[in-house]
Design a protein around this motif. Structure first.
Motif, PDB file in Angstrom:
ATOM      1  N   UNK A 131      41.531  15.240 -20.820  1.00 37.19           N
ATOM      2  CA  UNK A 131      40.811  13.991 -20.517  1.00 37.19           C
ATOM      3  C   UNK A 131      39.311  14.163 -20.664  1.00 37.19           C
ATOM      4  N   UNK A 132      38.846  15.412 -20.657  1.00 39.46           N
ATOM      5  CA  UNK A 132      37.415  15.658 -20.797  1.00 39.46           C
ATOM      6  C   UNK A 132      36.964  15.880 -22.215  1.00 39.46           C
ATOM      7  N   UNK A 152      45.986   9.680 -26.270  1.00 38.70           N
ATOM      8  CA  UNK A 152      45.197  10.287 -25.206  1.00 38.70           C
ATOM      9  C   UNK A 152      45.948  10.142 -23.891  1.00 38.70           C
ATOM     10  N   UNK A 153      45.514  10.917 -22.893  1.00 38.30           N
ATOM     11  CA  UNK A 153      46.124  10.830 -21.575  1.00 38.30           C
ATOM     12  C   UNK A 153      45.507   9.654 -20.819  1.00 38.30           C
ATOM     13  N   UNK A 187      46.320   5.126 -28.453  1.00 42.19           N
ATOM     14  CA  UNK A 187      47.314   4.788 -27.432  1.00 42.19           C
ATOM     15  C   UNK A 187      47.149   5.762 -26.272  1.00 42.19           C
ATOM     16  N   UNK A 188      47.194   5.247 -25.056  1.00 43.17           N
ATOM     17  CA  UNK A 188      47.170   6.094 -23.860  1.00 43.17           C
ATOM     18  C   UNK A 188      48.586   6.261 -23.337  1.00 43.17           C
ATOM     19  N   UNK A 193      55.053  11.574 -20.795  1.00 43.08           N
ATOM     20  CA  UNK A 193      55.057  11.505 -22.261  1.00 43.08           C
ATOM     21  C   UNK A 193      54.166  12.577 -22.863  1.00 43.08           C
ATOM     22  N   UNK A 194      53.043  12.863 -22.243  1.00 42.71           N
ATOM     23  CA  UNK A 194      52.180  13.916 -22.765  1.00 42.71           C
ATOM     24  C   UNK A 194      52.894  15.260 -22.752  1.00 42.71           C
ATOM     25  N   UNK A 195      53.675  15.519 -21.701  1.00 40.87           N
ATOM     26  CA  UNK A 195      54.431  16.781 -21.667  1.00 40.87           C
ATOM     27  C   UNK A 195      55.452  16.828 -22.804  1.00 40.87           C
ATOM     28  N   UNK A 196      56.082  15.718 -23.112  1.00 42.74           N
ATOM     29  CA  UNK A 196      57.034  15.677 -24.238  1.00 42.74           C
ATOM     30  C   UNK A 196      56.321  15.982 -25.549  1.00 42.74           C
TER      31      UNK A 196
END
Length: 437
Positions: A131-132, A152-153, A187-188, A193-196
């Motif tokens: 995120x940074x 992005x997260x 898309x956020x 989903x980020x782990x997938x």
């Protein structure tokens, strides 16, 4: 905040001072419920433009050279969402995906992960797990791999972006003669989903159903002829649109952003029209569709009523309804102050302006002045504080404007602008001050 009105006002005062009651009346109309937030390229925006044009005409201003009326109507093509936007990971929908900015069509393929990109990697999708991560690093990686989709997260910034767009993803708009190439989708997604995405090498597809809609946006343009045709023209501007109506039907009034600057433009036009004829001609322009791509300013830059080389300077007024926390209480900021010699000269002649104390926000590039600056015109925005709590929210209403500050701000600009209009001083860019990108 209530506006104070003196019990008696002399004729001389009425001609020289900004009337708080008139300012509030104009603000109430532009940011009132009947204009539904003046959405970019909507009939409500057109009504606002017609109102501004009628006021400018009523002050005795003329039509601009080569124009037969006070309005520029500008064709715009818009991709309109025609169904739900869907993010698929290996064919399985991601339930926590929030589209922020998307391009119509079906996009996707191989995934690259920021921070893990090998040389010569090519991928259709760039995943940003940090995120940074800096925007510059994301843009560089996206170009490097050739990604059409960035994921992005989700965090507070993406929530704010979704709210600022009225709860809808932003789809491209462009002039009919443009080719919308090089545009990408963002898309956020939530942590699951980020782990997938990080667990393997999935195939990602973004589906954005769309149709094309033909819209138009509107500029209000008026002209005060100067006494010396060789002296050039001063361009004074604001943008009259805002975000309109959100996906849930909520109105986003846009009192500070940007009815306040539009009122300032009208008040300055009124004062200049009542005074001695200036040496330079003055163009007063209220742009449409600043919020959705700067179409009004870009069209004006491509179709100016006077040659751009004859425009001595452009000053945009924006969000003057709230004071700047990092400056003294009565001060305004000028974006890009250090880029030219205009700011110091205006300040020397009484303008209550200081350099922008928020360079990290890139305000200079985020307003209509930038379209003219890219074309060589010395162009800056004079502003109050932009990042107030009501910024791009339905709470940006007239009653939340700092009315005394707004009136003082307008009054403080009258004398220096009169000086600039009468002066033989021609602003110049400082070394490396003019933007090139």
């Amino acid at each position: 905040m209530a506006l104070a009105l003196a019990s008696t006002t002399t004729v001389a005062q009425a001609r020289s001072e900004v009337d708080p009651v008139r300012v509030r009346a104009q603000l109430d109309f532009l940011a009132g419920p009947d204009l539904h937030g003046r959405g970019s390229a909507t009939p409500d925006e057109a009504v606002a433009a017609a109102y501004v044009a009628s006021q400018l005409q009523g002050y005795g201003l003329k039509t601009a050279p080569g124009m037969t009326g006070y309005l520029q109507r500008i064709p715009v093509l818009r991709q309109a969402q025609a169904g739900p936007v869907e993010l698929l990971i290996d064919g399985v929908p991601a339930p926590d995906a929030t589209p922020l900015r998307v391009v119509g069509g079906v996009w996707g393929g191989k995934v690259a992960i920021l921070g893990r990109i090998a040389p010569d990697t090519k991928a259709a999708v760039l995943v940003v797990p940090d995120v940074g991560a800096k925007n510059a690093d994301i843009a560089k990686a996206r170009t490097q791999v050739g990604a059409a989709v960035t994921i992005v997260i989700a965090d507070k910034d993406t929530v704010r972006a979704t709210e600022a767009s009225g709860g809808r993803p932003a789809l491209p708009r462009y002039f009919p003669n443009e080719t919308p190439t090089g545009r990408t989708s963002t898309v956020a997604v939530g942590p699951d989903t980020m782990r997938r995405l990080l667990a393997g090498a999935p195939t990602v597809t973004l589906s954005v159903p769309f149709t094309l809609a033909h819209d138009s946006t509107t500029n209000a343009v008026a002209y005060l002829p100067g006494s010396d045709p060789a002296a050039g023209v001063l361009l004074l501007t604001a943008h009259l649109d805002h975000l309109g109506i959100g996906a849930d039907g909520t109105i986003w009034p846009g009192a500070n952003d940007e009815a306040s600057g539009t009122v300032a433009l009208m008040e300055i036009a009124r004062s200049m029209a009542m005074g001695k004829r200036p040496r330079r001609g003055i163009l007063f322009v209220a742009y449409g569709s600043e919020e959705r791509g700067g179409f009004g300013a870009r069209w004006f830059g491509d179709h100016p009523p006077v040659p751009l080389k004859d425009i001595a300077a452009n000053i945009e007024f924006e969000m003057i309804g709230a004071s700047v926390p990092k400056l003294a209480a009565d001060r305004l900021m000028m974006t890009g102050y250090e880029r030219s010699d205009l700011g110091p000269e205006l300040r020397a002649h009484g303008a209550l302006i200081d350099a922008d104390p928020y360079p990290e926000q890139h305000y200079f590039q985020r307003s209509d002045n930038y379209a003219l600056a890219l074309r060589g015109v010395v162009a800056h925005t004079v502003s109050g504080y932009g990042e107030v709590a009501t910024y791009h929210t339905p709470q940006d209403t007239p009653d939340r404007i700092d009315a005394p500050y707004m009136v003082r701000a307008i009054e403080s600009l009258l004398k220096p602008i009169r000086w600039l209009a009468d002066s033989r001083f021609t602003p110049r860019w400082n070394k490396d001050g003019q933007p090139k990108e």
